[in-house]
Each structure stands twice: as C-alpha cells, then as structure tokens.
Design an enzyme around this catalytic site. Sequence first.
Site, mmCIF file in Angstrom:
data_model
loop_
_atom_site.group_PDB
_atom_site.id
_atom_site.type_symbol
_atom_site.label_atom_id
_atom_site.label_comp_id
_atom_site.label_asym_id
_atom_site.label_seq_id
_atom_site.Cartn_x
_atom_site.Cartn_y
_atom_site.Cartn_z
ATOM 1 N N GLU A 42 4.592 6.679 -1.793
ATOM 2 C CA GLU A 42 4.567 7.828 -2.681
ATOM 3 C C GLU A 42 3.862 8.994 -2.023
ATOM 4 O OE1 GLU A 42 4.653 5.635 -6.936
ATOM 5 O OE2 GLU A 42 2.748 6.424 -6.262
ATOM 6 N N CYS A 67 -5.529 10.223 -8.203
ATOM 7 C CA CYS A 67 -6.195 9.373 -7.212
ATOM 8 C C CYS A 67 -6.203 7.919 -7.633
ATOM 9 C CB CYS A 67 -7.647 9.786 -7.054
ATOM 10 S SG CYS A 67 -7.843 11.426 -6.431
HETATM 11 N N1 SAH Z 1 -7.941 5.220 1.635
HETATM 12 C C1 SAH Z 1 -8.499 6.506 1.599
HETATM 13 C C2 SAH Z 1 -7.567 7.565 1.094
HETATM 14 C C3 SAH Z 1 -6.673 7.212 -0.053
HETATM 15 S S1 SAH Z 1 -7.465 6.960 -1.592
HETATM 16 C C4 SAH Z 1 -9.800 6.497 0.831
HETATM 17 O O1 SAH Z 1 -10.082 5.510 0.173
HETATM 18 O O2 SAH Z 1 -10.531 7.467 0.925
HETATM 19 C C5 SAH Z 1 -7.771 8.619 -2.115
HETATM 20 C C6 SAH Z 1 -9.000 8.785 -3.001
HETATM 21 O O3 SAH Z 1 -8.772 8.237 -4.296
HETATM 22 C C7 SAH Z 1 -10.235 8.087 -2.473
HETATM 23 O O4 SAH Z 1 -11.375 8.909 -2.602
HETATM 24 C C8 SAH Z 1 -10.340 6.899 -3.387
HETATM 25 O O5 SAH Z 1 -11.616 6.352 -3.412
HETATM 26 C C9 SAH Z 1 -9.921 7.508 -4.689
HETATM 27 N N2 SAH Z 1 -9.551 6.558 -5.713
HETATM 28 C C10 SAH Z 1 -8.992 5.350 -5.581
HETATM 29 N N3 SAH Z 1 -8.784 4.779 -6.771
HETATM 30 C C11 SAH Z 1 -9.221 5.656 -7.704
HETATM 31 C C12 SAH Z 1 -9.249 5.669 -9.126
HETATM 32 N N4 SAH Z 1 -8.782 4.642 -9.826
HETATM 33 N N5 SAH Z 1 -9.745 6.762 -9.745
HETATM 34 C C13 SAH Z 1 -10.193 7.821 -9.039
HETATM 35 N N6 SAH Z 1 -10.184 7.870 -7.699
HETATM 36 C C14 SAH Z 1 -9.715 6.799 -7.036
#
Ligand code: SAH
Length: 355
Positions: free
Chosen positions: A92, A340
């Site tokens: 996605e 996110c």
């Molecule tokens: N793997 C990388 C980038 C992709 S995730 C990372 O973890 O940084 C992108 C962002 O979304 C990251 O900051 C991650 O921690 C956040 N994220 C993941 N799951 C989430 C959720 N359920 N609610 C809010 N942010 C979330």
Amino acid sequence: MKDLREYGLDELKMILSDLGLADFRAKQLFEWIHKKNIFTLEEAHNLGKETITKLRQAGYDLPQMSCLKALISKDGQTEKYLLQLSDGETIECVLMHYDGDFAKKRYSLCISSQVGCAMGCEFCATGKQGLTRQLTLGEILAQVYWVNRKLSKSNDRVGNIVFMGMGEPFHNYDNLIKSIHRLNDELGAGISQRRMTVSTCGLAPKIRAFADLELEVGLAISLHEVDNPSRSALMPINQTYPLEVLIQACQYYQEKTKKRLSFEYALASQVNVSKEKAMALSRYLQNLDCHINLIPINAVDERFQKPTKKEIYQFLHLLESNGLKVSIRQEKGGDIEGACGQLKSAYKGISNHEN
Ligand code: SAH
Ligand code: SF4
C-alpha cells in the site's frame, strides 16, 4: 525478467551498447521510465521498435504494477492505493494532499519498503503480518511513478516522500539508499533529498551507516516508550538495540549531519501517556536537537486505545514545559485505514477498482 527501473543511466548505456544500440537511447529510456513514468515500453514512442524488441529479447522489461483498490478519505485529502506487484503480492501507499501557496495542492506520498515487516511491533497492523519479502528497488520506485502518472493528468506531481508505509526501510537498506538517489536524480523524478524522510523503528547500526552518508534526507525515529522493559514489550527490536544504544546512534547521527531528528511517539491510553513517561521522555531527549511528533494511536486491537484529548494535551504541555519542540500529528486517512500502522496487505474495503 530484469526490471529496467533498476538501472541507472550509466548501466542503461552499458546494456544498450551490449545490444548494439545507440548510446543516446539510454537517456531517452531513462527519462521515459523515471520522469515520464511509462508502464510499458511501447509508450516510449520515440524509442524505436528495434530497441524495444532487443531489450525484450535480452529479458529486460518493466514489471507490471496495478492498482487493485483506491480508497479516498471522506475529506478527500488522503488516498490509499492497494498496489499489486508482478508476483501477486500487494503493498500500500498513501497519498496526502495539502493546500500550498496560491491554492496549489502539495502532495506527500507515504511509500512501502517491504511486503509486511519483520519487526513485529505490537501496535502495528503491518507488524502483525510478518515479513513476506523485500521490495526490489524497481518496486519502491514504481509506487512513486504510478502515483506521479496519475497526478500528471492534473499537471501535479509528488513533492514529498516519506518512507513510512509498510515495512522497515532500514531492513531493506541498500534498496532504500538506491531509491533515494534515484528519486533525487534531476533526469528522473527530481525530488529534493530535503523533501524525503525515512522512518525507522531503531536499527542502530543502520542509523550510524545512514549518518555516514551525510544525506539531506530527514530521519524519524519511532520511539513510543521511555524505558527498556516497556519498549521491549511493544517493540521487539528494543531487545537487540536498547534505548541507550539507540540514543547514542541518534547522537552520532546528529554530530555527523547537524540535522534535526524527529521522534515519533504513538500515544496509547494507559500505556505510555502518564506524567512520569512525559518526564522520562524529556530527560532522554534533552541533549538532542529534535522534534517530537505525538501520534494518537490508531487502534489495531483492544489493547491500544486512543487517549482522551485531555491526556494528549497534558502530555504535550509537559514536554513543552521541558523545552521540547512537539506537535500532534494531524490525523489523516483514519477512515480508510491509511493512517500510521494501519497498512496491511489484505483488507476489506470499498471496492473501487481503478487502474
Ligand atoms: N517501520 C518504520 C516505518 C513504517 S511505520 C517505523 O516503524 O518507523 C510508520 C510509523 O507508524 C512509525 O512511527 C510507527 O511506529 C507508526 N505506527 C505503527 N503502528 C501505529 C499505530 N497503530 N498507530 C499510530 N502509529 C503507528
Ligand atoms: Fe514494522 Fe514499523 Fe510496523 Fe514496527 S511499526 S512492525 S517497524 S512497519
């Protein structure tokens, strides 16, 4: 099939010369692929039949990527695309619109680096899926090209790239770095490095390697917790690179690049929003030039619930009173699971096919 999106201009020149084709064709081909975003070689109409035939005979082509679903948020500001890769896997990417100067729209695209993710963060839909495979360089680029092609109909293009879609970009490090350089190429998409941001869950050695490259690309660290037992419970990577190792790598990054870092902190009710956590977070980050993005968590299961507005602002004010720069991440795409941590390969949604 060898993916023509993978090759730089010099490599294309070599490929074409090996096939007995003229040198100038390489630049034409490069621009067709990376600037004009063709999806089949036939669209490159000045390339000549002979060039296309010889490339195909030698096994070079452009792997297809198609859009299985496009979902648009109610406010029309966020679009999520479910893209199918040539082997049938799906990823996605999420396009966000902003109003820029002179009523001109600005576009930021959140792209994926892997099918799934190996990091297994508890609060993340992609993490729950596990890692299926790495994306190739061509597949990382093709997300941008597919969207640029769509936007070109209204004379628009993607201005900002965030590597915050599915997957951990530093776990696909070589392809990440190559894609940054390729997207930056003036002959191609020409996106400034300053308009790109990589988000990582904290692979400390890769943060150091990335610092050594001294790129202009922004770096965001997904922190989410302030002590090792709590962070390890949320993010298994913390067992390998605990907080002190991560923060040292961040300090190294800052010394090397002189760039401000971003920290992502997803707020979940009864998990990490207490006053004590805010104070501990302030202590951790006090020696870094950084900005903190607070993200009210997007619930993927009942363990993680969004905090109340009051809790969020209390947390924010405590950080601010300790001198930190903080903002609350504007929520985009929550109603289409484009926010996110909500990205996953298969989902039930509105069927709105588009190609
Ligand atoms: N793997 C990388 C980038 C992709 S995730 C990372 O973890 O940084 C992108 C962002 O979304 C990251 O900051 C991650 O921690 C956040 N994220 C993941 N799951 C989430 C959720 N359920 N609610 C809010 N942010 C979330
Ligand atoms: Fe992977 Fe990032 Fe999700 Fe963690 S938050 S599982 S690193 S995509």
